[in-house]
Every structure is written in C-alpha cells, then in structure tokens.
Enzyme design. Sequence first.
Site, mmCIF file in Angstrom:
data_model
loop_
_atom_site.group_PDB
_atom_site.id
_atom_site.type_symbol
_atom_site.label_atom_id
_atom_site.label_comp_id
_atom_site.label_asym_id
_atom_site.label_seq_id
_atom_site.Cartn_x
_atom_site.Cartn_y
_atom_site.Cartn_z
ATOM 1 N N LYS A 160 0.766 -0.889 0.730
ATOM 2 C CA LYS A 160 -0.064 -0.041 0.023
ATOM 3 C C LYS A 160 0.385 1.347 0.273
ATOM 4 C CE LYS A 160 -0.751 0.145 4.839
ATOM 5 N NZ LYS A 160 -0.914 -0.902 5.245
ATOM 6 N N ASP B 286 -10.105 -8.416 -8.977
ATOM 7 C CA ASP B 286 -8.430 -9.354 -8.293
ATOM 8 C C ASP B 286 -7.787 -10.165 -9.395
ATOM 9 O OD1 ASP B 286 -8.242 -8.377 -6.232
ATOM 10 O OD2 ASP B 286 -8.179 -9.853 -5.236
#
Length: 354
Positions: free
Chosen positions: A98, A166
């Site tokens: 992230k 995904d």
Amino acid sequence: MFEDLKVVELASVLAGPAVGNFFSELGAEVVKVENKKNDGDVTRRWRQEGETEQGPSAYYASVNWNKEVRFMDLGDPEDQAVVRQLLSEADVVISNFKKGDGEKFDLTYDDVKAINPTIIYGHISGFGSESDRLAYDLILQAETGFMSMNGQPESPPTKMPLALIDLLAAHQLKEGILCALLKQKDQPNQPFKIEASLYGSAVSSLINQATNWLMNRNIPQRIGSLHPNIAPYGEVFTTDDGASVTFAIGSDRQFQDLCTILDAQILSQQKEFQENTDRVENRELLAEKIQEKVEALECGELLKECRNHHVPAARIKNLKQVFESDKAQSLLLKEKLEGRETVRPRSTVFDITK
C-alpha cells in the site's frame, strides 16, 4: 518453460499471489515472503464455516501452489538482509505494498533496482500508486459498475461470486512482466517497472457494456444472465427431467437450427422473432414459447441435438457436477501444504507446441 526464472513475491491476498502462481505453474522458482508479525498472508485464515483448521485455508491454497514460503518481518534488520539477498538473486519481484510501505521498508522500484540492476519489478495497486485507498475486490466491483449491472431485475446490486477484479489485475500484471522478459532478450541489462491497478483493470474489462454507454448513452441494467444485445441468450429453461439449460444464440442461423431441434420451425418464421433485434424486443414472449418446447425434452438428448447442429447450449452445473467430469479433473493441481492435502484448478491452461 521458466525453470531458470526466480521470482520473489512480496504480495498477499489474491491478485499478486495469482501472478506468482502463474510463474510457479510454468516451472519458475517462486519465493513467497509472508509477514510473520501477522502470522503470514491474511488469507490463510479465510476459512469457510466448518473448514478444517489444519494447514492453510482453501482460499489461500487457490493461488499459492509450489512456492517456497519465508516468514519475514520487513521491519527487522536481520530479516531485511535476507530479503535483500533474495532480491539480489531474483529475475522478477511482485509486490502489492500500500502507498508508503515501499518507502517504509526501502523496497521501492528504485531501492530494488539498486540491489539488482536488471530486476523486473511488478506492482499491483488498488486505485493507482498515488492513492492510499484500501482496495478489496468488492470495493472495485462497486466502484467500476460491475455490481450495478449484476443481478436480477428485482435484486439489489450484486457482487460476482469470485474476486474477478483481482484476477483481471493479475492478468494485466503478468502480461506486462512477460513483455518485459521478452524485451530483455534484446536488452538483457535493462530493468523494468510494471504497474497494474485493480481500478484500471476493471474499467478496461467493461468492454461492450462500456461502449453501450459511451456510444449509445445506454446505462446497463440488471438483467440477470440475459445479454443486452442478443436473444435468446442467458434465459434459463427447465427440461423434462428437471435440469436447467441455457442457450447462447448469436445468429439467425443458430436460431433457425434451435427451432428445428425444438420442432418449432414456426417461431423462426414469425415476424416478431425473425431477426435478432426482433427477438431482443420480444424476448420474454420468445422465452415462454421456447420453455413450452424444452419442458417436453430430456436434457441429455436436447444437448446432444444442439451439439450435432452446432447450436450453443449447456446444462447449468454446480461445482460438484463440474468436477465430476474427466475434463475438469485433468486441470487440477494437488499439493500437500503444511500437513493439509490441497487441490486447485490450474491457472495456466494453454498449450504450446513446437
């Protein structure tokens, strides 16, 4: 195919590990680094109700075949040294840090390139590398229109029953990595950074639904399995023996052949059903008339006739029925992971011949 390739996977959950899984299936050495402070990849604990506690979850097993797992704390200097050594020996690294974590652990593209000047650095983000939004597949399905058009007309917006966004992002990233590997054949000392986002992958995959809006200003509605441009396509019919079947009729010829199979040639001659645009406009009435014919036929015989006449048709199967077939069984990979026997479908199902 990739027996000489070494991949280091600094990724968790589904998208990044699916890329590593692709390379492990094709013979690459894949070292998966998991966060030991959090007891490894979070999906290890994503168990269904009643699932055994032995070994990792079935979810984890789905994209982690034949990998060497190392439990590391990227904030620990000793573990950092081990990871850096792995990176110095790698051809490819896969990450899904992230925003800010790459800098925090000194594992950005520039950091890794300093360790390994020929590295191919693949990164998956949620909404792009500049966004700090947490991105789960559900959130992307909501943000990119998939949920709004998925479901029955009377149902609320509905998530697809697997993490398709995904998987789409994983496909994008591995395609980029493959392009970089190909480019390195001409420029063997050239490093590359490839980034794919879940958001971009989702929007690019809207295909005809996107152009229906962009060109026709038609916002897709929830129509279940029906196709907005073709009929009959996706309607569900019940046969004499209680099976559910569906047809994907893409041409007037296929419709005429279906009518012959159903002994309903008159339908193809009626004005409201002659052409595809007519069938789309009158699809509910058409479905009623097809059901009247289908319910008098046994499923096996109906599908046999459809195959003989090259009419696209199928029985709607649950997963038990899917994996009862030899064809599906031939696509499975098995492995013992931490004491648990695991099994999953292959992600690489193409054939390459010389």
